[in-house]
Each structure stands twice: as structure tokens, then as C-alpha cells.
Design a protein around this motif. Structure first.
Motif, PDB file in Angstrom:
ATOM      1  N   LYS A   1      -8.835   5.088   4.202  1.00 46.12           N
ATOM      2  CA  LYS A   1      -7.674   5.977   4.292  1.00 46.12           C
ATOM      3  C   LYS A   1      -7.381   6.624   2.951  1.00 46.12           C
ATOM      4  O   LYS A   1      -7.069   7.826   2.883  1.00 46.12           O
ATOM      5  CB  LYS A   1      -6.460   5.177   4.779  1.00 46.12           C
ATOM      6  CG  LYS A   1      -5.237   6.027   5.071  1.00 46.12           C
ATOM      7  CD  LYS A   1      -4.132   5.187   5.663  1.00 46.12           C
ATOM      8  CE  LYS A   1      -2.907   6.038   5.981  1.00 46.12           C
ATOM      9  NZ  LYS A   1      -1.811   5.207   6.565  1.00 46.12           N
ATOM     10  N   LEU A   2      -7.488   5.870   1.854  1.00 41.67           N
ATOM     11  CA  LEU A   2      -7.251   6.433   0.525  1.00 41.67           C
ATOM     12  C   LEU A   2      -8.297   7.483   0.176  1.00 41.67           C
ATOM     13  O   LEU A   2      -7.976   8.549  -0.378  1.00 41.67           O
ATOM     14  CB  LEU A   2      -7.252   5.320  -0.524  1.00 41.67           C
ATOM     15  CG  LEU A   2      -6.071   4.350  -0.501  1.00 41.67           C
ATOM     16  CD1 LEU A   2      -6.306   3.209  -1.478  1.00 41.67           C
ATOM     17  CD2 LEU A   2      -4.772   5.076  -0.837  1.00 41.67           C
ATOM     18  N   ILE A   3      -9.551   7.209   0.489  1.00 46.59           N
ATOM     19  CA  ILE A   3     -10.616   8.153   0.166  1.00 46.59           C
ATOM     20  C   ILE A   3     -10.499   9.417   1.014  1.00 46.59           C
ATOM     21  O   ILE A   3     -10.764  10.529   0.551  1.00 46.59           O
ATOM     22  CB  ILE A   3     -11.986   7.477   0.349  1.00 46.59           C
ATOM     23  CG1 ILE A   3     -12.163   6.364  -0.688  1.00 46.59           C
ATOM     24  CG2 ILE A   3     -13.117   8.484   0.247  1.00 46.59           C
ATOM     25  CD1 ILE A   3     -13.417   5.540  -0.509  1.00 46.59           C
TER      26      ILE A   3
ATOM     27  N   ASP B   1     -13.752   3.808  -8.324  1.00 49.17           N
ATOM     28  CA  ASP B   1     -13.555   2.438  -7.841  1.00 49.17           C
ATOM     29  C   ASP B   1     -12.420   1.747  -8.592  1.00 49.17           C
ATOM     30  O   ASP B   1     -11.651   0.984  -7.994  1.00 49.17           O
ATOM     31  CB  ASP B   1     -14.854   1.646  -8.001  1.00 49.17           C
ATOM     32  CG  ASP B   1     -15.954   2.156  -7.090  1.00 49.17           C
ATOM     33  OD1 ASP B   1     -15.621   2.844  -6.096  1.00 49.17           O
ATOM     34  OD2 ASP B   1     -17.130   1.875  -7.361  1.00 49.17           O
ATOM     35  N   GLN B   2     -12.297   2.018  -9.891  1.00 44.81           N
ATOM     36  CA  GLN B   2     -11.207   1.423 -10.662  1.00 44.81           C
ATOM     37  C   GLN B   2      -9.861   1.958 -10.200  1.00 44.81           C
ATOM     38  O   GLN B   2      -8.883   1.206 -10.071  1.00 44.81           O
ATOM     39  CB  GLN B   2     -11.417   1.714 -12.151  1.00 44.81           C
ATOM     40  CG  GLN B   2     -10.376   1.087 -13.064  1.00 44.81           C
ATOM     41  CD  GLN B   2     -10.387  -0.431 -12.980  1.00 44.81           C
ATOM     42  OE1 GLN B   2     -11.446  -1.039 -12.843  1.00 44.81           O
ATOM     43  NE2 GLN B   2      -9.210  -1.036 -13.048  1.00 44.81           N
TER      44      GLN B   2
ATOM     45  N   GLU C   1      -6.769  -0.178  -8.615  1.00 41.74           N
ATOM     46  CA  GLU C   1      -5.393  -0.130  -9.124  1.00 41.74           C
ATOM     47  C   GLU C   1      -4.407   0.259  -8.030  1.00 41.74           C
ATOM     48  O   GLU C   1      -3.279  -0.251  -7.998  1.00 41.74           O
ATOM     49  CB  GLU C   1      -5.332   0.862 -10.285  1.00 41.74           C
ATOM     50  CG  GLU C   1      -6.121   0.422 -11.520  1.00 41.74           C
ATOM     51  CD  GLU C   1      -6.159   1.491 -12.588  1.00 41.74           C
ATOM     52  OE1 GLU C   1      -5.626   2.605 -12.325  1.00 41.74           O
ATOM     53  OE2 GLU C   1      -6.712   1.232 -13.678  1.00 41.74           O
ATOM     54  N   GLU C   2      -4.816   1.163  -7.145  1.00 42.69           N
ATOM     55  CA  GLU C   2      -3.930   1.546  -6.043  1.00 42.69           C
ATOM     56  C   GLU C   2      -3.690   0.363  -5.102  1.00 42.69           C
ATOM     57  O   GLU C   2      -2.571   0.160  -4.612  1.00 42.69           O
ATOM     58  CB  GLU C   2      -4.537   2.722  -5.283  1.00 42.69           C
ATOM     59  CG  GLU C   2      -3.713   3.207  -4.107  1.00 42.69           C
ATOM     60  CD  GLU C   2      -2.344   3.731  -4.513  1.00 42.69           C
ATOM     61  OE1 GLU C   2      -1.419   3.646  -3.676  1.00 42.69           O
ATOM     62  OE2 GLU C   2      -2.202   4.215  -5.656  1.00 42.69           O
ATOM     63  N   LEU C   3      -4.718  -0.428  -4.867  1.00 43.12           N
ATOM     64  CA  LEU C   3      -4.532  -1.621  -4.041  1.00 43.12           C
ATOM     65  C   LEU C   3      -3.644  -2.644  -4.747  1.00 43.12           C
ATOM     66  O   LEU C   3      -2.870  -3.344  -4.096  1.00 43.12           O
ATOM     67  CB  LEU C   3      -5.903  -2.235  -3.703  1.00 43.12           C
ATOM     68  CG  LEU C   3      -6.796  -1.423  -2.756  1.00 43.12           C
ATOM     69  CD1 LEU C   3      -8.135  -2.122  -2.573  1.00 43.12           C
ATOM     70  CD2 LEU C   3      -6.125  -1.214  -1.400  1.00 43.12           C
TER      71      LEU C   3
ATOM     72  N   ILE D   1      -2.277  -6.105  -3.326  1.00 41.05           N
ATOM     73  CA  ILE D   1      -3.553  -6.745  -2.983  1.00 41.05           C
ATOM     74  C   ILE D   1      -4.362  -6.904  -4.253  1.00 41.05           C
ATOM     75  O   ILE D   1      -4.719  -5.910  -4.910  1.00 41.05           O
ATOM     76  CB  ILE D   1      -4.320  -5.920  -1.939  1.00 41.05           C
ATOM     77  CG1 ILE D   1      -3.498  -5.793  -0.659  1.00 41.05           C
ATOM     78  CG2 ILE D   1      -5.669  -6.557  -1.634  1.00 41.05           C
ATOM     79  CD1 ILE D   1      -4.132  -4.914   0.389  1.00 41.05           C
ATOM     80  N   GLN D   2      -4.646  -8.135  -4.631  1.00 40.53           N
ATOM     81  CA  GLN D   2      -5.389  -8.424  -5.842  1.00 40.53           C
ATOM     82  C   GLN D   2      -6.885  -8.361  -5.543  1.00 40.53           C
ATOM     83  O   GLN D   2      -7.451  -9.275  -4.948  1.00 40.53           O
ATOM     84  CB  GLN D   2      -5.016  -9.811  -6.387  1.00 40.53           C
ATOM     85  CG  GLN D   2      -3.542  -9.979  -6.686  1.00 40.53           C
ATOM     86  CD  GLN D   2      -3.079  -9.074  -7.822  1.00 40.53           C
ATOM     87  OE1 GLN D   2      -3.861  -8.743  -8.703  1.00 40.53           O
ATOM     88  NE2 GLN D   2      -1.811  -8.687  -7.800  1.00 40.53           N
TER      89      GLN D   2
END
Length: 493
Positions: free
Chosen positions: A442-444, A455-456, A460-462, A467-468
Motif C-alpha cells: 500500500k505504501l509503495i 527500504d530504509q 521508518e514509516e512502519l 511496527i519494529q
């Protein structure tokens, strides 16, 4: 020491033949179970399927004698509804009035009118059958036989065609074809290369290419000389294919000293080509699955029910059961053994259906959020949790969820789809891997095409959502979903 006798008691778990049979039936898919039961029923006369029993009743009535009684509902492990029983009527019953009609022997137009009402019959009165799919090798050999090749070149072309992979590429090169040819041919690499270039012009254009650049070249040279931006597209493929993969039109324009608009048009021409020419002729048959379980929402709650059409309608043949009382000697012993095996089989089928029902109930109860809100609401679930709730071993849960399918309002899924590992969250809970993948997708999808998220940045958005997850985990999930990296997702402005 003097010899003596000692008594020792110990317990040992033994897998009886009946238990082995129950375990085997549990792990079979629907089609495999049907085939297995058909084979068992052929060797055991006391077993028969419901549709076989109905056909025997019709044959007996046509012969003018009274047919024996057939299995009652108690003998069949999975009970069928009244509608299912009515649907099992044989085609001979439904078509009897039409087959007896004189129109079958009349004009073709009259018979065509009769068959058109059924909707599933062709003009000859038979069910239409799809032709077997044509493979890439068959399609190329058909063209080879219509082309003017010498016997020597024909043999070389045949070896090339059979060396192609599923995408239509000659990955192993000309050397592999040279090694595969018969020793009496003694073809040189130049001869094989000449034949390969002729095969490349077969349909689909670009087969037998050595790599992507060779495939694109072959397709571009098929365009007429007056095709707009053809020459520029050839230069891009020859010199700047890596930059094209990164969609860096500006850098390509600077290196080739061409207007950026022309580069964009040439790139569009290249993207219209087929990088996998052999994939369009994949002869792999399409597999269809019938759900074993249905999940429906009724009165605000999710209900699980077994698919009655997917359960084997197997029962005892009452006629042979009645013969046991009149049998004597070895015949009686043999028939009693067959009867016992038949009862064990029916019991195993009943146990299989009950186990499938229990496991499906637990899965739907644990994953009700997924059914309500979608993949992002999927909860972590492992085999051990389901095994503890139903009181079975994890291996049993693994068997019952393999190649078993559940139909839901969101689609049909294998039962194993509902199992996934968990990732820790900031509030002390866990998020399933399936939910994280859905979030990443969904983010992509919503990202800026000119500035895709790395990817970084996704990690960070997660983190901001609690969500770790590490950057390496994000990269692993992204690759599992076959999503390119951020550098490959850059689009030309």
C-alpha cells in the motif's frame, strides 16, 4: 551367571494399518482423495459411491427386476442435502425425452434446436472439449517444417528449439547446441549461429536469443526503416540498456546527445517489445481448485461449513452385505474382512471431515479481522496455536491444512495462507508478516513516482506506525512480493 526368566512391562505406540490409512487420507487433497477412494472401491465390493449406486438402480429397472437396497444416510460419512441428491440425477434421466424424440433422426436444424436449449452441448450434441495447449517447441517445429531448411540445417534448428527455456532463450549458448548434435553432423559454431539467427525470426520474434539485448535487437530490426525513433532505440539497447532499466532518460539523453523527448519516445518503443517471447506459449495447464470449506458471515458472525460437493459420497453396498450371512467357509471370512476394512475407511473419512471442520473453525475465529478488513488486519498464527486449541499434534494440523482450500468473500485461499510469523510492535503486541507485506504494498502504491521510497524509508514509516522492523526485513518482504527496488522504480518525468 545362571540363565533365568524375567518379566518386563513396557508401553509402545504402534501405528496400526487403520491409523496409517487415516493419516494418509488426512493429507490428501480433494482430487487425490477421490482417486484413492476409487481405487479402494474397485478392490472392495462392499464399497460403492452414491452415483454408482444410482446408475445400478436404473440398469436394474430397465432389465425388469427389483434392485437391492443401497446405503442409508447413516452409512455415508458426509450427509448430502436434498438439493444435492436431486442434482445427482444421471444425464440419461434428464435427456430421456429428447433422446426418444424423433428429432434426433430428423433434420439437422431440428436437432440443433434441441441441443441449443441445454446450453452446454455443441452442435453435435456433445460437451465441447478444449484443444490441448500448444507448447513453444511444437509451435516452432511447425514453422520449421514449413520453412526451406536443408536436412543438415533442419537438424541444427531442431536441436536449438529443444534447447530453449520457458522464456524462449538459449541460455546455455551455441556451445551447448554443438555438444547436443549427433557426432556425424560436426557442425561448427558459425553454422549453428547462422541457423539460430533464422530461428530468431520465427513467431514469436526473438526466440532463441542469447540474452535480453539480443532479444530486443531482433525485435527492433523487424520494424521498418521509417519507424519513428527506431535507430535511437537500437542505440539505447546497444549502449545504455542499464540506464534504461533505471528509467534515467535524462542521463541517456546527455550520453547519446539526443533530445530527451526523443529518448522518451524511443524508450516507449522498447517497452512495447516482449522481453520473454516464449512465455506467451506456456503449455502449463491451468489448475482449478474447488474449496473444501466455506466461510460465510451470517447474523453478524462468521460461520464455517464443509463443501458437500467436495466430500466423498461413499457407502456400503447393502446387496453384498446381505450376502455375508449366506456365505460359508473362506468366502464368509473374506467378505467379513472386507466389511471391516470398509467400516474402518468410512470411519476414517468421518474423522477427516470432523478434523477439517475443527481446524477451519479455529482459523476463521482467529483470522476474523482478515475476513472483515483485509490483509492488513491479518494476525500472527502458527501451527502450534491451532494444535493446542483443537487438542491435536502440529503434524496433524500441517497435514490437514496442506492443499485444502477455503472460500471466503475475499477469495479462495489455501488454509496455510492464514498462517504467518509475527513481528513485535511498540505496544508489546505482534503483527503478522502478511499484514506487513500488505502495508508495504500500500505504501509503495501510494508513493511519488518521481521519488520512490527506499527500504530504509519504508522501515521508518512502519516504525511510525508502531511496527519494529529492520531495513533488511523490509527488503526481504519486498523481494518476496517481486517489487523492484526504489532505484528501479524511478519513472521518467
Amino acid at each position: 551367571m545362571k540363565p533365568g526368566l524375567q518379566f518386563r512391562l513396557h508401553q509402545q505406540l504402534t501405528l496400526t494399518p487403520q491409523l496409517q490409512q487415516a493419516i494418509r487420507l488426512l493429507q490428501l487433497s480433494q482430487l487425490e482423495l477421490e482417486a484413492e477412494l476409487r481405487q479402494i472401491a474397485e478392490s472392495n465390493p462392499l464399497l460403492e459411491f452414491a452415483e454408482d449406486a444410482e446408475s445400478e438402480v436404473e440398469t436394474a429397472e430397465d432389465a425388469g427386476y427389483e434392485a437391492p437396497e443401497f446405503p442409508t444416510r447413516e452409512d455415508i460419512p458426509v450427509k448430502a442435502s436434498k438439493e444435492d441428491e436431486e442434482s445427482t440425477a444421471t444425464p440419461s434421466e434428464e435427456l430421456a425425452p429428447e433422446w426418444e424424440d424423433d428429432r434426433f433422426h430428423g433434420e439437422a436444424g431440428d436437432y440443433a434446436g434441441t441441443s441449443s436449449r441445454s446450453g452446454s452441448l455443441d452442435e453435435d450434441g456433445f460437451e465441447p472439449q478444449n484443444a490441448a495447449p500448444e507448447s513453444l517447441q511444437q509451435h516452432l517445429e511447425w514453422q520449421l517444417n514449413l520453412s526451406q531448411f536443408s536436412p543438415r540445417d533442419h537438424a541444427i534448428a531442431t536441436a536449438i528449439i529443444h534447447a530453449l527455456d520457458e522464456d524462449g532463450y538459449l541460455r546455455d549458448g551455441v556451445e551447448a547446441v554443438e555438444a547436443a548434435l549427433p557426432s556425424e553432423l560436426r557442425a561448427t559454431a558459425d553454422e549453428i549461429e547462422a541457423v539460430r539467427q533464422r530461428v530468431q525470426r520465427f513467431d514469436p520474434t526473438g526466440v532463441a536469443s542469447l540474452d535480453l539485448r539480443d532479444c530486443l535487437f531482433c525485435q527492433l530490426f523487424q520494424f521498418s526503416l521509417d519507424t519513428p525513433h527506431r535507430e535511437l532505440a537500437i542505440r539505447i539497447v546497444n549502449e545504455e540498456l542499464e540506464l534504461l532499466a533505471r528509467n534515467d532518460a535524462a542521463k541517456i539523453a546527455r550520453r547519446l546527445k539526443a533530445p530527451e523527448a526523443h529518448v522518451a519516445a524511443a524508450a516507449s518503443l522498447i517497452r512495447s517489445l516482449d522481453p520473454r517471447p516464449g512465455a506467451a506459449l506456456d503449455a502449463t495447464p491451468v489448475e482449478y481448485v474447488a474449496p473444501d470449506v466455506y466461510a460465510r458471515r451470517e447474523n453478524g458472525r462468521w460461520q464455517v461449513s464443509l463443501n458437500p460437493d467436495a466430500q466423498p459420497r461413499l457407502g456400503l453396498n447393502q446387496h453384498y452385505c446381505n450376502l455375508i450371512a449366506r456365505a460359508r467357509g473362506d468366502d464368509a471370512t473374506w467378505m467379513k474382512g472386507q466389511l471391516q476394512e470398509a467400516r474402518w475407511l468410512l470411519k476414517s473419512l468421518q474423522s477427516r471431515a470432523e478434523t477439517l471442520q475443527k481446524v477451519a473453525d479455529v482459523i476463521v475465529r482467529r483470522q476474523s479481522a482478515f475476513l472483515d478488513y483485509g490483509p492488513e488486519a491479518m494476525h500472527p498464527l502458527v501451527l502450534r496455536e491451532v494444535a493446542e486449541e483443537v487438542g491435536m499434534h502440529e503434524s496433524t494440523i500441517s497435514r490437514v491444512t496442506t492443499r485444502k482450500y477455503m472460500h471466503t468473500p475475499r477469495g479462495t485461499f489455501e488454509l496455510k495462507h492464514f498462517f504467518s510469523s509475527g513481528v513485535a510492535t511498540e505496544d508489546g503486541g505482534t503483527a503478522s508478516a502478511t499484514a506487513i507485506q500488505a502495508m508495504l504494498r500500500k505504501l509503495i502504491t501510494a508513493e511519488d513516482a518521481r521519488r520512490p521510497l527506499s527500504d530504509q524509508a519504508l522501515a521508518e514509516e512502519l516504525h511510525r506506525r508502531g511496527i519494529q522492523v529492520a531495513r533488511r526485513t523490509v527488503a526481504k518482504y519486498r523481494e518476496a512480493m517481486r517489487i523492484p527496488s526504489s532505484s528501479e522504480r524511478v519513472r521518467a518525468s
